[in-house]
Design a protein around this motif. Sequence first.
Motif, PDB file in Angstrom:
ATOM      1  N   LEU A   4     -18.264 -16.422  -0.094  1.00  0.00           N
ATOM      2  CA  LEU A   4     -17.411 -16.715   1.046  1.00  0.00           C
ATOM      3  C   LEU A   4     -17.741 -18.107   1.544  1.00  0.00           C
ATOM      4  O   LEU A   4     -18.901 -18.418   1.813  1.00  0.00           O
ATOM      5  CB  LEU A   4     -17.641 -15.696   2.161  1.00  0.00           C
ATOM      6  CG  LEU A   4     -16.982 -16.020   3.519  1.00  0.00           C
ATOM      7  CD1 LEU A   4     -15.464 -15.934   3.398  1.00  0.00           C
ATOM      8  CD2 LEU A   4     -17.492 -15.092   4.611  1.00  0.00           C
ATOM      9  N   LEU A   5     -16.728 -18.956   1.667  1.00  0.00           N
ATOM     10  CA  LEU A   5     -16.897 -20.283   2.241  1.00  0.00           C
ATOM     11  C   LEU A   5     -16.310 -20.287   3.641  1.00  0.00           C
ATOM     12  O   LEU A   5     -15.111 -20.058   3.817  1.00  0.00           O
ATOM     13  CB  LEU A   5     -16.210 -21.344   1.374  1.00  0.00           C
ATOM     14  CG  LEU A   5     -16.194 -22.772   1.944  1.00  0.00           C
ATOM     15  CD1 LEU A   5     -17.609 -23.316   2.100  1.00  0.00           C
ATOM     16  CD2 LEU A   5     -15.360 -23.696   1.054  1.00  0.00           C
ATOM     17  N   VAL A   6     -17.156 -20.527   4.631  1.00  0.00           N
ATOM     18  CA  VAL A   6     -16.731 -20.593   6.024  1.00  0.00           C
ATOM     19  C   VAL A   6     -16.577 -22.065   6.397  1.00  0.00           C
ATOM     20  O   VAL A   6     -17.561 -22.818   6.380  1.00  0.00           O
ATOM     21  CB  VAL A   6     -17.757 -19.911   6.953  1.00  0.00           C
ATOM     22  CG1 VAL A   6     -17.318 -20.016   8.403  1.00  0.00           C
ATOM     23  CG2 VAL A   6     -17.940 -18.446   6.550  1.00  0.00           C
ATOM     24  N   ARG A  44     -19.432 -16.419  13.236  1.00  0.00           N
ATOM     25  CA  ARG A  44     -20.346 -15.278  13.397  1.00  0.00           C
ATOM     26  C   ARG A  44     -19.679 -13.999  12.906  1.00  0.00           C
ATOM     27  O   ARG A  44     -20.294 -13.192  12.189  1.00  0.00           O
ATOM     28  CB  ARG A  44     -20.746 -15.132  14.863  1.00  0.00           C
ATOM     29  CG  ARG A  44     -21.713 -13.979  15.140  1.00  0.00           C
ATOM     30  CD  ARG A  44     -21.800 -13.679  16.615  1.00  0.00           C
ATOM     31  NE  ARG A  44     -20.516 -13.264  17.143  1.00  0.00           N
ATOM     32  CZ  ARG A  44     -19.923 -13.813  18.208  1.00  0.00           C
ATOM     33  NH1 ARG A  44     -20.507 -14.796  18.855  1.00  0.00           N
ATOM     34  NH2 ARG A  44     -18.756 -13.374  18.616  1.00  0.00           N
ATOM     35  N   ASP A  45     -18.430 -13.799  13.276  1.00  0.00           N
ATOM     36  CA  ASP A  45     -17.711 -12.606  12.835  1.00  0.00           C
ATOM     37  C   ASP A  45     -17.597 -12.563  11.314  1.00  0.00           C
ATOM     38  O   ASP A  45     -17.754 -11.501  10.693  1.00  0.00           O
ATOM     39  CB  ASP A  45     -16.316 -12.563  13.463  1.00  0.00           C
ATOM     40  CG  ASP A  45     -16.364 -12.418  14.977  1.00  0.00           C
ATOM     41  OD1 ASP A  45     -17.413 -11.990  15.496  1.00  0.00           O
ATOM     42  OD2 ASP A  45     -15.354 -12.738  15.632  1.00  0.00           O
ATOM     43  N   LEU A  46     -17.325 -13.709  10.704  1.00  0.00           N
ATOM     44  CA  LEU A  46     -17.211 -13.778   9.247  1.00  0.00           C
ATOM     45  C   LEU A  46     -18.553 -13.504   8.586  1.00  0.00           C
ATOM     46  O   LEU A  46     -18.618 -12.807   7.558  1.00  0.00           O
ATOM     47  CB  LEU A  46     -16.678 -15.148   8.832  1.00  0.00           C
ATOM     48  CG  LEU A  46     -15.246 -15.471   9.265  1.00  0.00           C
ATOM     49  CD1 LEU A  46     -14.931 -16.938   9.021  1.00  0.00           C
ATOM     50  CD2 LEU A  46     -14.247 -14.580   8.516  1.00  0.00           C
ATOM     51  N   GLY A  47     -19.622 -14.042   9.173  1.00  0.00           N
ATOM     52  CA  GLY A  47     -20.947 -13.777   8.631  1.00  0.00           C
ATOM     53  C   GLY A  47     -21.312 -12.306   8.704  1.00  0.00           C
ATOM     54  O   GLY A  47     -21.901 -11.754   7.770  1.00  0.00           O
ATOM     55  N   VAL A  59     -22.899 -16.797   1.068  1.00  0.00           N
ATOM     56  CA  VAL A  59     -22.063 -17.333   2.131  1.00  0.00           C
ATOM     57  C   VAL A  59     -22.382 -18.816   2.264  1.00  0.00           C
ATOM     58  O   VAL A  59     -23.546 -19.198   2.432  1.00  0.00           O
ATOM     59  CB  VAL A  59     -22.299 -16.622   3.476  1.00  0.00           C
ATOM     60  CG1 VAL A  59     -21.449 -17.257   4.576  1.00  0.00           C
ATOM     61  CG2 VAL A  59     -21.978 -15.143   3.353  1.00  0.00           C
ATOM     62  N   VAL A  60     -21.347 -19.648   2.155  1.00  0.00           N
ATOM     63  CA  VAL A  60     -21.509 -21.095   2.285  1.00  0.00           C
ATOM     64  C   VAL A  60     -20.917 -21.524   3.619  1.00  0.00           C
ATOM     65  O   VAL A  60     -19.751 -21.224   3.917  1.00  0.00           O
ATOM     66  CB  VAL A  60     -20.803 -21.845   1.140  1.00  0.00           C
ATOM     67  CG1 VAL A  60     -21.065 -23.350   1.250  1.00  0.00           C
ATOM     68  CG2 VAL A  60     -21.252 -21.317  -0.220  1.00  0.00           C
ATOM     69  N   GLU A  70     -23.866 -19.757  13.901  1.00  0.00           N
ATOM     70  CA  GLU A  70     -22.972 -18.603  14.004  1.00  0.00           C
ATOM     71  C   GLU A  70     -23.020 -17.747  12.745  1.00  0.00           C
ATOM     72  O   GLU A  70     -23.080 -16.513  12.816  1.00  0.00           O
ATOM     73  CB  GLU A  70     -21.547 -19.064  14.279  1.00  0.00           C
ATOM     74  CG  GLU A  70     -21.304 -19.536  15.696  1.00  0.00           C
ATOM     75  CD  GLU A  70     -19.820 -19.618  16.024  1.00  0.00           C
ATOM     76  OE1 GLU A  70     -19.005 -19.066  15.270  1.00  0.00           O
ATOM     77  OE2 GLU A  70     -19.475 -20.243  17.046  1.00  0.00           O
ATOM     78  N   VAL A  71     -22.958 -18.388  11.575  1.00  0.00           N
ATOM     79  CA  VAL A  71     -22.995 -17.633  10.318  1.00  0.00           C
ATOM     80  C   VAL A  71     -24.295 -16.840  10.219  1.00  0.00           C
ATOM     81  O   VAL A  71     -24.287 -15.656   9.843  1.00  0.00           O
ATOM     82  CB  VAL A  71     -22.833 -18.580   9.117  1.00  0.00           C
ATOM     83  CG1 VAL A  71     -23.136 -17.843   7.811  1.00  0.00           C
ATOM     84  CG2 VAL A  71     -21.425 -19.158   9.066  1.00  0.00           C
ATOM     85  N   VAL A  72     -25.421 -17.476  10.546  1.00  0.00           N
ATOM     86  CA  VAL A  72     -26.716 -16.797  10.473  1.00  0.00           C
ATOM     87  C   VAL A  72     -26.757 -15.594  11.408  1.00  0.00           C
ATOM     88  O   VAL A  72     -27.236 -14.512  11.039  1.00  0.00           O
ATOM     89  CB  VAL A  72     -27.854 -17.785  10.793  1.00  0.00           C
ATOM     90  CG1 VAL A  72     -29.167 -17.048  11.041  1.00  0.00           C
ATOM     91  CG2 VAL A  72     -28.020 -18.788   9.660  1.00  0.00           C
TER      92      VAL A  72
END
Length: 322
Positions: A4-6, A44-47, A59-60, A70-72
Amino acid sequence: MRALLVVNPAATTTSARTRDVLIHALASEMKLEVVTTEYRGHARDLGRQAGESDDIELVVALGGDGTVNEVVNGLLHNGPDLDRLPRLAVVPGGSTNVFARALGLPNDAVEATGALLDALREDRERAIGLGLAAGTPGTEDEAVPSRWFTFCAGLGFDAGVIGRVEQQRERGKRSTHALYLRQVARQFLDEPHRRHGTITLERPGQDPVTDLVMSIICNTSPWTFLGNRPVYASPKASFDTGLDVLALNRMSTSAVARYATQLLTSSPERGPHGKHALSLHDLTDFTLHSKAPLPLQMDGDHLGLRTSVTFTGVRRALRVIV
């Protein structure tokens, strides 16, 4: 590999064309799903969704330190799990990119993408420690949700500076190092507690340290960058240890001038030091209490006012591609 690329479309140092090039380069090496963030907290939601999925392996995060944070926090919503959670990779797209640079990645998005692809081919990864901050039980902040940070946090002066910078950015100002330096000066002039510190640091088995004016918590080193110049608040801080603290119990004009000079001339061997500076290394658990509400920041994001925050250094919390 499914990844997944955010993408943060507001990343300050990448254009739409550059992002397209990076996406095509990554998609040539993996089964890539690309999602562009649309609101604060979207990364954050995507992570979290990726962390709870059964088939996403990587996850990138393409963006600055805020996007990475947020991702973390999404990935670690249910806590660390090295065997189950996807790995994290970072393509720097912000103005400073402290986390990516602390990992040793190039500060250029294109070069970092090339380094990332090389690391994936060679299966290079690292389990890093992270910081966790939460409201302290038994205080008025006990209901504040816990939050992870990747490279730094701060209660007091530096968080106030970040709050001022965010206000200026909301008014249309660009995020530049000159903007930060101007806000440092204004925060110092307006700082109500610089002569009588309100912060107490408590840690298990040790006497409390009282009357601190400001506190910086580091999970790695350097603490930040001024352009290409690294700034070391706690030179011994590392992704392989607990948390480090730099605190000051005085912020007179002469003391600020002295410690600001030490920061600007800091090195991996020596950071700020002196009778008004407290440096602590490799802490696992400690709490900062304040007699008055003070601003709190994590990874350069202003989080409002707090009177009590409990910090935990969590070793081997997340796998990162390096």
